[in-house]
Design an enzyme around this catalytic site. Structure first.
Site, PDB file in Angstrom:
ATOM      1  N   ASP A  88       0.815  -1.243  -0.101  1.00  0.00           N
ATOM      2  CA  ASP A  88      -0.019   0.010   0.004  1.00  0.00           C
ATOM      3  C   ASP A  88       0.887   1.205   0.058  1.00  0.00           C
ATOM      4  O   ASP A  88       2.296   1.208   0.460  1.00  0.00           O
ATOM      5  CB  ASP A  88      -0.979   0.092   1.263  1.00  0.00           C
ATOM      6  CG  ASP A  88      -2.291   0.711   0.930  1.00  0.00           C
ATOM      7  OD1 ASP A  88      -2.381   1.768   0.191  1.00  0.00           O
ATOM      8  OD2 ASP A  88      -3.357   0.456   1.761  1.00  0.00           O
ATOM      9  N   GLY A 104      -6.331   9.143   0.258  1.00  0.00           N
ATOM     10  CA  GLY A 104      -6.896   8.897  -0.688  1.00  0.00           C
ATOM     11  C   GLY A 104      -8.511   8.230  -0.377  1.00  0.00           C
ATOM     12  O   GLY A 104      -9.120   7.733  -1.287  1.00  0.00           O
ATOM     13  N   GLU A 110      -7.927   0.313   4.695  1.00  0.00           N
ATOM     14  CA  GLU A 110      -6.595   0.069   4.533  1.00  0.00           C
ATOM     15  C   GLU A 110      -6.070  -0.500   5.793  1.00  0.00           C
ATOM     16  O   GLU A 110      -5.253  -1.316   5.732  1.00  0.00           O
ATOM     17  CB  GLU A 110      -5.865   1.259   4.123  1.00  0.00           C
ATOM     18  CG  GLU A 110      -6.032   1.760   3.030  1.00  0.00           C
ATOM     19  CD  GLU A 110      -5.510   3.113   2.435  1.00  0.00           C
ATOM     20  OE1 GLU A 110      -5.013   3.284   1.234  1.00  0.00           O
ATOM     21  OE2 GLU A 110      -5.535   4.129   3.167  1.00  0.00           O
TER      22      GLU A 110
HETATM   23  C1  5RP Z   1      -5.321   6.101   0.362  1.00  0.00           C
HETATM   24  C2  5RP Z   1      -4.021   6.183   0.767  1.00  0.00           C
HETATM   25  C3  5RP Z   1      -2.906   6.485  -0.372  1.00  0.00           C
HETATM   26  O1  5RP Z   1      -2.165   5.147  -0.019  1.00  0.00           O
HETATM   27  C4  5RP Z   1      -2.034   7.354   0.028  1.00  0.00           C
HETATM   28  O2  5RP Z   1      -3.010   8.538   0.152  1.00  0.00           O
HETATM   29  C5  5RP Z   1      -0.960   7.617  -0.976  1.00  0.00           C
HETATM   30  O3  5RP Z   1      -1.639   7.915  -2.237  1.00  0.00           O
HETATM   31  P1  5RP Z   1      -0.645   7.951  -3.625  1.00  0.00           P
HETATM   32  O4  5RP Z   1      -0.133   6.797  -3.752  1.00  0.00           O
HETATM   33  O5  5RP Z   1      -1.861   8.410  -4.518  1.00  0.00           O
HETATM   34  O6  5RP Z   1       0.221   9.271  -3.249  1.00  0.00           O
HETATM   35  O7  5RP Z   1      -3.760   6.410   1.930  1.00  0.00           O
HETATM   36  O8  5RP Z   1      -6.302   6.134   1.191  1.00  0.00           O
END
Ligand code: 5RP
Length: 233
Positions: A88, A104, A110
């Site tokens: 992730d 996100g 998550e």
């Molecule tokens: C979603 C998240 C994402 O992993 C985090 O925002 C990073 O996103 P990106 O890879 O688009 O920079 O926690 O809830």
């Protein structure tokens, strides 16, 4: 086709590396959410086409949708117990592998997928490295029922937060139908654990975007397409 941006190169390097080096035949794999996880999933699905045999569980509907479209077996949520590995992204990470996530919008999913995973790997571009976690917002997922009482208690702890809005300026709802309160820190956190512990005790808080003591490895994508792999201390 447009040239990939510097950020895309970094994200793709991290995601591709994780898909190529950590995922083995027969595994149950948790799919992260966000633009870095997108590259991980994309490469993973390519490997499935080449014969890799895995089953997956998504941390968001969007990630799950990618797998379903590629006909990769998705475990129904009610059947998920053990996950071999989850990969992730992160919003910010400090040298102790303390992480802000949920930017996100997939905070709770998550977290539950991460805690059900034997191994949890974080993939980031270089911009996510931070000496403290001061600088970006900390998302807290809260239940909609009487949500103003929950927010009042969060504010009483000294945190200032704003409810996230969607593109129609309505209250943003997570895939679980909850709201997100984005906390703007006014000073660096003394401790990720005590901050999480204080917030999670409030009735109505579903989950915090603070992840710590979870990641085994951090994969950092670089602008030249290489990666650096760090192991948790
Ligand atoms: C979603 C998240 C994402 O992993 C985090 O925002 C990073 O996103 P990106 O890879 O688009 O920079 O926690 O809830």
């Amino acid at each position: 086709m447009a040239e990939p941006s510097r950020l895309e190169i970094m994200k793709k390097a991290a995601g591709t590396y994780a898909a190529d080096h950590y995922i083995k035949d027969g595994m149950t794999v948790g799919l992260g959410t966000g633009s870095t996880s997108y590259f991980f999933i994309q490469r993973l699905l390519e490997r499935c086409k080449e014969g890799l045999n895995i089953q997956v569980v998504g941390t968001s509907k969007a990630s799950e949708e990618m797998a379903k479209k590629a006909n990769v077996s998705c475990i129904p949520h009610e059947n998920v117990t053990d996950i071999d590995i989850t990969v992730d992204g992160a919003d910010l990470i400090n040298p102790n592998f303390e992480i802000f996530k949920g930017g996100g919008g997939a905070c709770f999913r998550e977290k539950i997928i991460a805690t059900a995973s034997k191994e949890w790997i974080v993939i980031i571009d270089e911009s996510k490295l931070h000496p403290t976690l001061f600088g970006t917002k900390l998302p807290v997922e809260i239940l909609p029922f009487c949500y103003q009482t929950t927010i009042k208690q969060i504010h009483a702890l000294g945190f200032e937060g704003e409810l996230r809005l969607d593109e129609k300026e309505k209250l943003y709802q997570t895939d679980n139908g909850n709201y997100l309160l984005d906390i703007q820190l006014t000073q660096p956190l003394d401790s990720a654990k005590s901050t999480h512990d204080a917030l999670i005790k409030i009735v109505g808080v579903c989950e915090t975007g603070l992840f710590f003591d979870m990641a085994s490895h951090l994969i950092i994508g670089k602008a030249d397409g290489s990666v650096e792999v760090r192991e948790a201390k």
